[in-house]
Design a protein around this motif. Sequence first.
Motif, PDB file in Angstrom:
ATOM      1  N   TYR A  68       0.854  -1.251   0.151  1.00 18.51           N
ATOM      2  CA  TYR A  68       0.058   0.026  -0.151  1.00 18.51           C
ATOM      3  C   TYR A  68       0.779   1.274   0.086  1.00 18.51           C
ATOM      4  O   TYR A  68       2.129   1.019   0.291  1.00 18.51           O
ATOM      5  CB  TYR A  68      -1.049   0.168   1.164  1.00 18.51           C
ATOM      6  CG  TYR A  68      -0.214   0.294   2.505  1.00 18.51           C
ATOM      7  CD1 TYR A  68      -0.113   1.341   3.113  1.00 18.51           C
ATOM      8  CD2 TYR A  68       0.292  -0.906   3.229  1.00 18.51           C
ATOM      9  CE1 TYR A  68       0.253   1.719   4.625  1.00 18.51           C
ATOM     10  CE2 TYR A  68       0.714  -0.783   4.401  1.00 18.51           C
ATOM     11  CZ  TYR A  68       0.821   0.452   5.038  1.00 18.51           C
ATOM     12  OH  TYR A  68       1.195   0.525   6.169  1.00 18.51           O
ATOM     13  N   SER A  69       0.157   2.382  -0.227  1.00 19.81           N
ATOM     14  CA  SER A  69       1.053   3.734  -0.069  1.00 19.81           C
ATOM     15  C   SER A  69       0.313   4.684   0.417  1.00 19.81           C
ATOM     16  O   SER A  69      -1.141   4.401   0.689  1.00 19.81           O
ATOM     17  CB  SER A  69       1.617   4.106  -1.662  1.00 19.81           C
ATOM     18  OG  SER A  69       0.258   4.581  -2.251  1.00 19.81           O
ATOM     19  N   SER A  70       0.765   5.577   1.270  1.00 26.67           N
ATOM     20  CA  SER A  70      -0.143   6.659   1.893  1.00 26.67           C
ATOM     21  C   SER A  70       0.650   7.913   1.895  1.00 26.67           C
ATOM     22  O   SER A  70       1.903   7.931   1.732  1.00 26.67           O
ATOM     23  CB  SER A  70      -0.706   6.276   3.284  1.00 26.67           C
ATOM     24  OG  SER A  70       0.588   6.119   4.145  1.00 26.67           O
ATOM     25  N   TRP A  71      -0.027   9.023   2.210  1.00 23.55           N
ATOM     26  CA  TRP A  71       0.376  10.379   2.118  1.00 23.55           C
ATOM     27  C   TRP A  71       1.009  10.491   3.449  1.00 23.55           C
ATOM     28  O   TRP A  71       0.562  10.145   4.470  1.00 23.55           O
ATOM     29  CB  TRP A  71      -0.689  11.385   1.810  1.00 23.55           C
ATOM     30  CG  TRP A  71      -0.073  12.899   1.993  1.00 23.55           C
ATOM     31  CD1 TRP A  71      -0.329  13.580   3.095  1.00 23.55           C
ATOM     32  CD2 TRP A  71       0.721  13.589   1.261  1.00 23.55           C
ATOM     33  NE1 TRP A  71       0.345  14.732   2.934  1.00 23.55           N
ATOM     34  CE2 TRP A  71       1.104  14.907   1.824  1.00 23.55           C
ATOM     35  CE3 TRP A  71       1.518  13.137   0.009  1.00 23.55           C
ATOM     36  CZ2 TRP A  71       2.054  15.715   1.096  1.00 23.55           C
ATOM     37  CZ3 TRP A  71       2.340  14.278  -0.507  1.00 23.55           C
ATOM     38  CH2 TRP A  71       2.652  15.424  -0.095  1.00 23.55           C
ATOM     39  N   SER A  72       2.352  11.057   3.753  1.00 25.53           N
ATOM     40  CA  SER A  72       2.745  11.468   4.731  1.00 25.53           C
ATOM     41  C   SER A  72       2.887  12.954   5.154  1.00 25.53           C
ATOM     42  O   SER A  72       3.678  13.547   4.394  1.00 25.53           O
ATOM     43  CB  SER A  72       4.501  10.829   4.675  1.00 25.53           C
ATOM     44  OG  SER A  72       5.048  11.448   6.098  1.00 25.53           O
ATOM     45  N   ASP A  73       2.093  13.391   5.937  1.00 25.05           N
ATOM     46  CA  ASP A  73       2.019  15.031   6.450  1.00 25.05           C
ATOM     47  C   ASP A  73       3.512  15.166   6.974  1.00 25.05           C
ATOM     48  O   ASP A  73       3.850  16.250   6.479  1.00 25.05           O
ATOM     49  CB  ASP A  73       1.223  15.079   7.600  1.00 25.05           C
ATOM     50  CG  ASP A  73      -0.455  15.131   6.868  1.00 25.05           C
ATOM     51  OD1 ASP A  73      -0.374  15.390   5.520  1.00 25.05           O
ATOM     52  OD2 ASP A  73      -1.290  14.659   7.643  1.00 25.05           O
ATOM     53  N   TYR A  74       4.190  14.292   7.468  1.00 20.14           N
ATOM     54  CA  TYR A  74       5.554  14.668   8.424  1.00 20.14           C
ATOM     55  C   TYR A  74       6.526  15.066   7.164  1.00 20.14           C
ATOM     56  O   TYR A  74       7.346  16.045   7.114  1.00 20.14           O
ATOM     57  CB  TYR A  74       5.883  13.831   9.070  1.00 20.14           C
ATOM     58  CG  TYR A  74       7.212  13.855   9.895  1.00 20.14           C
ATOM     59  CD1 TYR A  74       7.357  14.718  10.844  1.00 20.14           C
ATOM     60  CD2 TYR A  74       8.334  13.555   9.196  1.00 20.14           C
ATOM     61  CE1 TYR A  74       8.473  15.048  11.584  1.00 20.14           C
ATOM     62  CE2 TYR A  74       9.684  13.551   9.785  1.00 20.14           C
ATOM     63  CZ  TYR A  74       9.660  14.289  10.894  1.00 20.14           C
ATOM     64  OH  TYR A  74      10.768  14.640  11.665  1.00 20.14           O
ATOM     65  N   ASN A 102       9.609   3.398   1.057  1.00 27.42           N
ATOM     66  CA  ASN A 102      10.297   4.610   0.504  1.00 27.42           C
ATOM     67  C   ASN A 102       9.598   5.910   0.489  1.00 27.42           C
ATOM     68  O   ASN A 102       8.475   5.492   0.499  1.00 27.42           O
ATOM     69  CB  ASN A 102      10.876   4.151  -0.912  1.00 27.42           C
ATOM     70  CG  ASN A 102      11.968   5.019  -1.527  1.00 27.42           C
ATOM     71  OD1 ASN A 102      12.596   6.043  -0.832  1.00 27.42           O
ATOM     72  ND2 ASN A 102      12.404   4.804  -2.621  1.00 27.42           N
ATOM     73  N   LEU A 103      10.164   6.788   0.144  1.00 23.10           N
ATOM     74  CA  LEU A 103       9.346   8.126  -0.036  1.00 23.10           C
ATOM     75  C   LEU A 103       9.425   8.434  -1.379  1.00 23.10           C
ATOM     76  O   LEU A 103      10.457   8.530  -2.075  1.00 23.10           O
ATOM     77  CB  LEU A 103       9.873   9.236   0.808  1.00 23.10           C
ATOM     78  CG  LEU A 103       9.826   9.096   2.447  1.00 23.10           C
ATOM     79  CD1 LEU A 103      10.334  10.194   3.241  1.00 23.10           C
ATOM     80  CD2 LEU A 103       8.342   9.126   2.805  1.00 23.10           C
ATOM     81  N   CYS A 104       8.281   8.814  -2.000  1.00 23.12           N
ATOM     82  CA  CYS A 104       7.970   9.234  -3.383  1.00 23.12           C
ATOM     83  C   CYS A 104       7.142  10.342  -3.784  1.00 23.12           C
ATOM     84  O   CYS A 104       6.575  10.524  -2.860  1.00 23.12           O
ATOM     85  CB  CYS A 104       7.450   7.944  -4.086  1.00 23.12           C
ATOM     86  SG  CYS A 104       8.441   6.550  -3.647  1.00 23.12           S
ATOM     87  N   ASP A 105       7.557  10.916  -4.861  1.00 23.99           N
ATOM     88  CA  ASP A 105       6.836  12.262  -5.178  1.00 23.99           C
ATOM     89  C   ASP A 105       5.332  11.931  -5.502  1.00 23.99           C
ATOM     90  O   ASP A 105       4.533  13.014  -5.666  1.00 23.99           O
ATOM     91  CB  ASP A 105       7.572  13.107  -6.264  1.00 23.99           C
ATOM     92  CG  ASP A 105       9.012  13.676  -5.583  1.00 23.99           C
ATOM     93  OD1 ASP A 105       9.125  13.977  -4.396  1.00 23.99           O
ATOM     94  OD2 ASP A 105       9.840  13.531  -6.381  1.00 23.99           O
ATOM     95  N   HIS A 106       4.879  10.868  -5.950  1.00 27.54           N
ATOM     96  CA  HIS A 106       3.719  10.585  -6.451  1.00 27.54           C
ATOM     97  C   HIS A 106       3.158   9.239  -5.769  1.00 27.54           C
ATOM     98  O   HIS A 106       3.894   8.339  -5.332  1.00 27.54           O
ATOM     99  CB  HIS A 106       3.798  10.331  -8.019  1.00 27.54           C
ATOM    100  CG  HIS A 106       4.754   9.357  -8.428  1.00 27.54           C
ATOM    101  ND1 HIS A 106       4.564   8.085  -8.430  1.00 27.54           N
ATOM    102  CD2 HIS A 106       6.246   9.546  -8.703  1.00 27.54           C
ATOM    103  CE1 HIS A 106       5.547   7.458  -8.882  1.00 27.54           C
ATOM    104  NE2 HIS A 106       6.701   8.375  -9.054  1.00 27.54           N
ATOM    105  N   PRO A 107       1.850   9.151  -5.819  1.00 28.61           N
ATOM    106  CA  PRO A 107       1.183   7.728  -5.093  1.00 28.61           C
ATOM    107  C   PRO A 107       1.632   6.725  -6.379  1.00 28.61           C
ATOM    108  O   PRO A 107       1.968   6.842  -7.230  1.00 28.61           O
ATOM    109  CB  PRO A 107      -0.351   8.213  -5.316  1.00 28.61           C
ATOM    110  CG  PRO A 107      -0.465   9.131  -6.249  1.00 28.61           C
ATOM    111  CD  PRO A 107       0.739   9.928  -6.458  1.00 28.61           C
ATOM    112  N   ALA A 108       1.624   5.286  -5.452  1.00 28.73           N
ATOM    113  CA  ALA A 108       1.800   4.268  -6.124  1.00 28.73           C
ATOM    114  C   ALA A 108       0.756   4.037  -7.248  1.00 28.73           C
ATOM    115  O   ALA A 108       1.236   3.436  -8.332  1.00 28.73           O
ATOM    116  CB  ALA A 108       1.920   3.186  -5.122  1.00 28.73           C
ATOM    117  N   TRP A 109      -0.433   4.244  -7.111  1.00 31.08           N
ATOM    118  CA  TRP A 109      -1.357   4.084  -8.189  1.00 31.08           C
ATOM    119  C   TRP A 109      -2.523   5.046  -7.931  1.00 31.08           C
ATOM    120  O   TRP A 109      -2.608   5.958  -7.040  1.00 31.08           O
ATOM    121  CB  TRP A 109      -1.719   2.634  -8.354  1.00 31.08           C
ATOM    122  CG  TRP A 109      -2.233   2.090  -7.098  1.00 31.08           C
ATOM    123  CD1 TRP A 109      -3.420   2.257  -6.431  1.00 31.08           C
ATOM    124  CD2 TRP A 109      -1.490   1.218  -6.201  1.00 31.08           C
ATOM    125  NE1 TRP A 109      -3.439   1.529  -5.250  1.00 31.08           N
ATOM    126  CE2 TRP A 109      -2.244   0.969  -5.349  1.00 31.08           C
ATOM    127  CE3 TRP A 109      -0.163   0.721  -6.065  1.00 31.08           C
ATOM    128  CZ2 TRP A 109      -1.827   0.215  -3.830  1.00 31.08           C
ATOM    129  CZ3 TRP A 109       0.332   0.237  -5.241  1.00 31.08           C
ATOM    130  CH2 TRP A 109      -0.358  -0.285  -4.162  1.00 31.08           C
TER     131      TRP A 109
END
Length: 109
Positions: A68-74, A102-109
Amino acid sequence: MNLKRWGALGTAAVSLAGAMVVTGGTTAAHADTRCDWSWIYINDSPGGDPKEAARGHSHNTGNHYISYSSWSDYYQKYAWYWESDNDGGSDGDTYDTYYSWNLCDHPAW
Protein backbone atom coordinates in the motif's frame (compact mmCIF):
# COMPACT_ATOMS: atom_id res chain seq x y z
CA MET A 1 58.98 -16.26 6.91
CA ASN A 2 57.62 -12.75 7.52
CA LEU A 3 57.50 -12.06 3.79
CA LYS A 4 55.32 -15.15 3.27
CA ARG A 5 52.94 -14.03 6.03
CA TRP A 6 52.59 -10.53 4.60
CA GLY A 7 52.02 -11.98 1.15
CA ALA A 8 49.28 -14.26 2.48
CA LEU A 9 47.65 -11.38 4.35
CA GLY A 10 47.72 -9.22 1.22
CA THR A 11 46.11 -11.98 -0.83
CA ALA A 12 43.41 -12.47 1.81
CA ALA A 13 42.70 -8.72 1.91
CA VAL A 14 42.32 -8.56 -1.88
CA SER A 15 39.98 -11.58 -1.82
CA LEU A 16 37.89 -10.06 0.94
CA ALA A 17 37.65 -6.72 -0.88
CA GLY A 18 36.52 -8.53 -4.03
CA ALA A 19 33.87 -10.42 -2.09
CA MET A 20 32.61 -7.18 -0.55
CA VAL A 21 32.24 -5.58 -3.99
CA VAL A 22 30.28 -8.57 -5.31
CA THR A 23 28.10 -8.73 -2.21
CA GLY A 24 27.50 -4.98 -2.30
CA GLY A 25 26.29 -5.18 -5.88
CA THR A 26 23.97 -8.04 -5.07
CA THR A 27 22.62 -6.32 -1.99
CA ALA A 28 22.03 -3.09 -3.89
CA ALA A 29 19.96 -4.90 -6.53
CA HIS A 30 18.09 -6.87 -3.88
CA ALA A 31 17.16 -3.80 -1.80
CA ASP A 32 15.31 -2.09 -4.63
CA THR A 33 12.46 0.18 -3.49
CA ARG A 34 12.55 2.71 -6.30
CA CYS A 35 9.51 4.86 -6.96
CA ASP A 36 8.17 2.91 -9.92
CA TRP A 37 6.74 -0.52 -10.51
CA SER A 38 5.63 -2.94 -13.19
CA TRP A 39 3.10 -5.76 -13.11
CA ILE A 40 4.61 -8.97 -11.72
CA TYR A 41 3.17 -12.30 -10.58
CA ILE A 42 3.46 -13.42 -6.97
CA ASN A 43 2.61 -16.78 -5.39
CA ASP A 44 3.33 -18.64 -8.62
CA SER A 45 4.86 -21.84 -7.22
CA PRO A 46 2.79 -25.03 -6.93
CA GLY A 47 1.19 -25.58 -3.55
CA GLY A 48 1.22 -21.93 -2.54
CA ASP A 49 -1.40 -19.23 -2.48
CA PRO A 50 -3.24 -18.55 -5.74
CA LYS A 51 -1.09 -16.83 -8.34
CA GLU A 52 -1.94 -13.14 -8.62
CA ALA A 53 -0.74 -9.98 -10.34
CA ALA A 54 0.90 -7.34 -8.15
CA ARG A 55 2.61 -3.98 -8.57
CA GLY A 56 6.33 -4.38 -7.90
CA HIS A 57 9.67 -5.69 -9.17
CA SER A 58 11.04 -9.13 -9.92
CA HIS A 59 14.65 -9.89 -9.00
CA ASN A 60 16.89 -12.93 -9.13
CA THR A 61 16.54 -13.06 -5.35
CA GLY A 62 12.74 -12.87 -5.37
CA ASN A 63 9.78 -10.58 -5.87
CA HIS A 64 8.97 -7.41 -3.97
CA TYR A 65 5.61 -5.72 -4.31
CA ILE A 66 3.86 -2.63 -2.97
CA SER A 67 1.32 -3.55 -0.32
CA TYR A 68 0.00 0.00 0.00
CA SER A 69 0.98 3.64 -0.16
CA SER A 70 -0.15 6.65 1.84
CA TRP A 71 0.49 10.37 2.12
CA SER A 72 2.90 11.41 4.86
CA ASP A 73 2.13 14.83 6.34
CA TYR A 74 5.46 14.72 8.16
CA TYR A 75 7.59 14.17 5.03
CA GLN A 76 5.17 15.81 2.56
CA LYS A 77 5.61 12.83 0.25
CA TYR A 78 3.95 9.50 -0.46
CA ALA A 79 5.22 6.52 1.51
CA TRP A 80 5.32 3.27 -0.46
CA TYR A 81 5.36 0.11 1.66
CA TRP A 82 7.00 -2.96 0.10
CA GLU A 83 6.47 -6.64 0.92
CA SER A 84 8.59 -9.70 0.09
CA ASP A 85 6.81 -12.47 -1.79
CA ASN A 86 7.89 -15.45 0.29
CA ASP A 87 6.93 -18.00 -2.30
CA GLY A 88 8.08 -21.32 -0.88
CA GLY A 89 8.47 -23.29 -4.10
CA SER A 90 7.38 -26.94 -4.13
CA ASP A 91 6.75 -26.98 -0.35
CA GLY A 92 4.08 -24.30 -0.60
CA ASP A 93 3.89 -20.62 0.20
CA THR A 94 4.88 -18.94 3.44
CA TYR A 95 3.41 -15.67 4.66
CA ASP A 96 4.72 -12.61 2.89
CA THR A 97 6.67 -10.25 5.11
CA TYR A 98 7.33 -6.53 5.35
CA TYR A 99 10.38 -5.59 3.29
CA SER A 100 10.98 -1.84 3.31
CA TRP A 101 9.49 1.54 2.52
CA ASN A 102 10.44 4.57 0.46
CA LEU A 103 9.29 8.17 0.07
CA CYS A 104 8.11 9.14 -3.41
CA ASP A 105 6.81 12.29 -5.10
CA HIS A 106 3.70 10.55 -6.46
CA PRO A 107 1.24 7.91 -5.25
CA ALA A 108 1.86 4.28 -6.17
CA TRP A 109 -1.39 4.15 -8.22
